[in-house]
Design a protein around this motif. Structure first.
Motif, PDB file in Angstrom:
ATOM      1  N   UNK A 162      -0.433   3.521  -5.136  1.00 58.53           N
ATOM      2  CA  UNK A 162      -0.892   4.755  -4.491  1.00 58.53           C
ATOM      3  C   UNK A 162      -0.304   4.851  -3.085  1.00 58.53           C
ATOM      4  N   UNK A 163      -0.229   3.703  -2.403  1.00 55.34           N
ATOM      5  CA  UNK A 163       0.386   3.687  -1.085  1.00 55.34           C
ATOM      6  C   UNK A 163       1.849   4.066  -1.133  1.00 55.34           C
ATOM      7  N   UNK A 164       2.559   3.513  -2.112  1.00 59.79           N
ATOM      8  CA  UNK A 164       3.972   3.854  -2.283  1.00 59.79           C
ATOM      9  C   UNK A 164       4.156   5.341  -2.557  1.00 59.79           C
ATOM     10  N   UNK A 165       3.227   5.910  -3.331  1.00 55.77           N
ATOM     11  CA  UNK A 165       3.329   7.323  -3.704  1.00 55.77           C
ATOM     12  C   UNK A 165       2.832   8.254  -2.598  1.00 55.77           C
ATOM     13  N   UNK A 166       2.271   7.654  -1.527  1.00 56.11           N
ATOM     14  CA  UNK A 166       1.763   8.467  -0.432  1.00 56.11           C
ATOM     15  C   UNK A 166       0.558   9.296  -0.804  1.00 56.11           C
ATOM     16  N   UNK A 167      -0.305   8.730  -1.649  1.00 60.08           N
ATOM     17  CA  UNK A 167      -1.489   9.457  -2.105  1.00 60.08           C
ATOM     18  C   UNK A 167      -2.707   8.552  -2.051  1.00 60.08           C
ATOM     19  N   UNK A 168      -3.851   9.136  -2.243  1.00 56.56           N
ATOM     20  CA  UNK A 168      -5.105   8.386  -2.324  1.00 56.56           C
ATOM     21  C   UNK A 168      -5.614   8.482  -3.758  1.00 56.56           C
ATOM     22  N   UNK A 169      -5.771   7.346  -4.405  1.00 62.26           N
ATOM     23  CA  UNK A 169      -6.245   7.316  -5.790  1.00 62.26           C
ATOM     24  C   UNK A 169      -7.770   7.290  -5.816  1.00 62.26           C
TER      25      UNK A 169
END
Length: 440
Positions: A143-150
């Motif tokens: 999620x960090x790599x994708x720049x999002x919050x899961x």
């Protein structure tokens, strides 16, 4: 035997499902054949929705697609306003290809791969049901790599042993699923999730088993979850907005099975939630699968060879078996059946229904009373709508059956019958094994 949904015996003495004659279905679409009663599927979905609406509690009903997943099924789930539970990239791909809104999908599974997690993050699924510490760490990283919050729920094993087969119990402490409640694993998972900038913890999930015929297990599970909520509120200041109580609601495979009405299960869960969450009532989620599609499915077979061992047993073999229904071999599942082409005739003999696969354990039904069975009869095995097509396989290189939805006299193929070419479509012969072609 009890018929389900729109099934009835018509004027020709044939089984009829959704206004379609079973004998004609075999003639048109071939044998074996999975037949799904669309009206009954929709009725079951509406029963869950209406039962929860009557409780006046916030809720969400998600169909557990592992029970039966096709493009057409996903369309029905969408049309009826349910959410969708998926457990693999294949189920997620099916849902997305059917046009199902990703914001109404959540991702289950005890061993999600990095590729599956990345696919779900990219698709924008509603949330993940996190099953263990490895997944928690992996999801945080991706999620960090994708720049999002899961957004996540934590799956717990509450230590409730449902009264069902050992293979389909899932809430006991000794389970491959979820964070253990008794040892403090859930509390540690809450701590880690709340400390992560890439995760948003929204609640808890538990599932105590499948094919459950009573409500006490659900009440006990709610109480255990309420104790967890109280402890984690005090320790971490976390109050869940979602409490997912799973599924497992039983169906009637045989006359002696005694499932409760949908409203009884829902009312019991609602009453337990009200009594244990007097101040902040979380949104209650459930994820029925079998209880939506199980009774809606009928598998039609054609009778082939008949073998009688005097004084021992009479075997009636059909053109399917453990390739299209592995449940009897997996956990001694029991079914009822009738002769679809002679449904009004009285039983004359006791026979055992064998499959055509090369395994002694390939038996669909032991000791069933039927009219005098003949080669060419159409045998209808009822309540095969859940975990039959989804578990189907190509053992002995047998082709998997077609699936048709029937409704109001219309029959539509939703899964084509496999062809012989399909069986070798992905096979490859290495270059070193290829025969040399002699010239001249």
């Amino acid at each position: 035997m009890k018929l389900h949904g729109t099934s009835r015996i018509n004027e020709q003495g044939h089984l009829e499902i959704g206004g379609c004659d079973a004998v004609e279905l075999i003639r048109t679409f071939g044998s074996p054949l999975y037949v799904m009663d669309e009206a009954l599927i929709r009725h079951r979905m509406r029963q869950f929705m209406e039962a929860f609406e009557s409780t006046n509690l916030p809720f969400q009903v998600a169909y557990a697609s592992k029970a039966f997943s096709t493009l057409a099924m996903c369309r029905i789930v969408d049309e009826e306003g349910l959410h969708l539970d998926v457990v693999s990239d294949g189920e997620l791909f099916t849902a997305l290809k059917a046009g199902f809104p990703p914001e109404r999908i959540y991702f289950h599974g005890n061993n999600k791969t990095p590729d599956e997690i990345q696919m779900a993050l990219h698709a924008g699924v509603r949330l993940f049901v996190v099953d263990n510490f490895v997944e928690l760490s992996l999801l945080e990283h991706l999620a960090g790599q994708a720049g999002t919050i899961a957004r996540i729920l934590l799956r717990t094993t509450p230590g409730v042993e449902a009264h069902t087969h050992n293979y389909i119990q899932t809430g006991q402490e000794d389970s491959k699923f979820g964070f253990d409640l008794a040892s403090g694993q859930v509390q540690e998972a809450v701590r880690q999730a709340m400390a992560s900038p890439n995760l948003r913890l929204e609640g808890y999930h538990c599932h105590i088993g499948s094919q459950i015929f009573e409500v006490e297990g659900f009440r006990l599970a709610v109480q255990k979850m309420a104790n967890l909520v109280s402890e984690c509120r005090e320790s971490f200041g976390f109050t869940p907005s979602i409490l997912n109580m799973g599924g497992g609601f039983g169906i009637r495979y045989r006359e002696e099975d005694t499932p409760l009405p949908v409203s009884r299960y829902v009312d019991a869960i609602a009453e337990a939630v009200r009594s244990t969450f007097p101040q902040h009532v979380p949104e209650i989620w459930v994820e029925p699968g079998r209880s939506i599609t199980g009774e809606a499915g009928t598998t039609l077979y054609t009778v082939g060879t008949i073998k009688e061992i005097p004084g021992v047993r009479k075997y009636v073999s059909v053109d399917g078996g453990m390739n299209d229904n592995p449940r009897p071999a997996l956990y001694q599942a029991e079914y009822e059946a009738l002769l679809a082409n002679r449904a009004l005739e009285e039983p004359e003999e006791t026979v055992s229904i064998a499959g055509k696969l090369c395994e002694s354990g390939d038996m669909l039904i032991w000791d069933i009373s039927l009219p005098k069975v003949k080669t060419g009869d159409v045998l209808a095995v009822t309540c095969t709508g859940a975990y039959n097509y989804s578990m189907a396989n190509n053992y002995n290189r047998v082709r998997r059956p077609a699936v048709v939805f029937v409704r109001d006299g219309m029959a539509d193929v939703v899964v084509e019958r496999e062809t012989l070419e399909d069986l070798t479509r992905n096979d490859r012969i290495p270059e070193r094994m290829k025969k040399e072609h002699v010239q001249g």
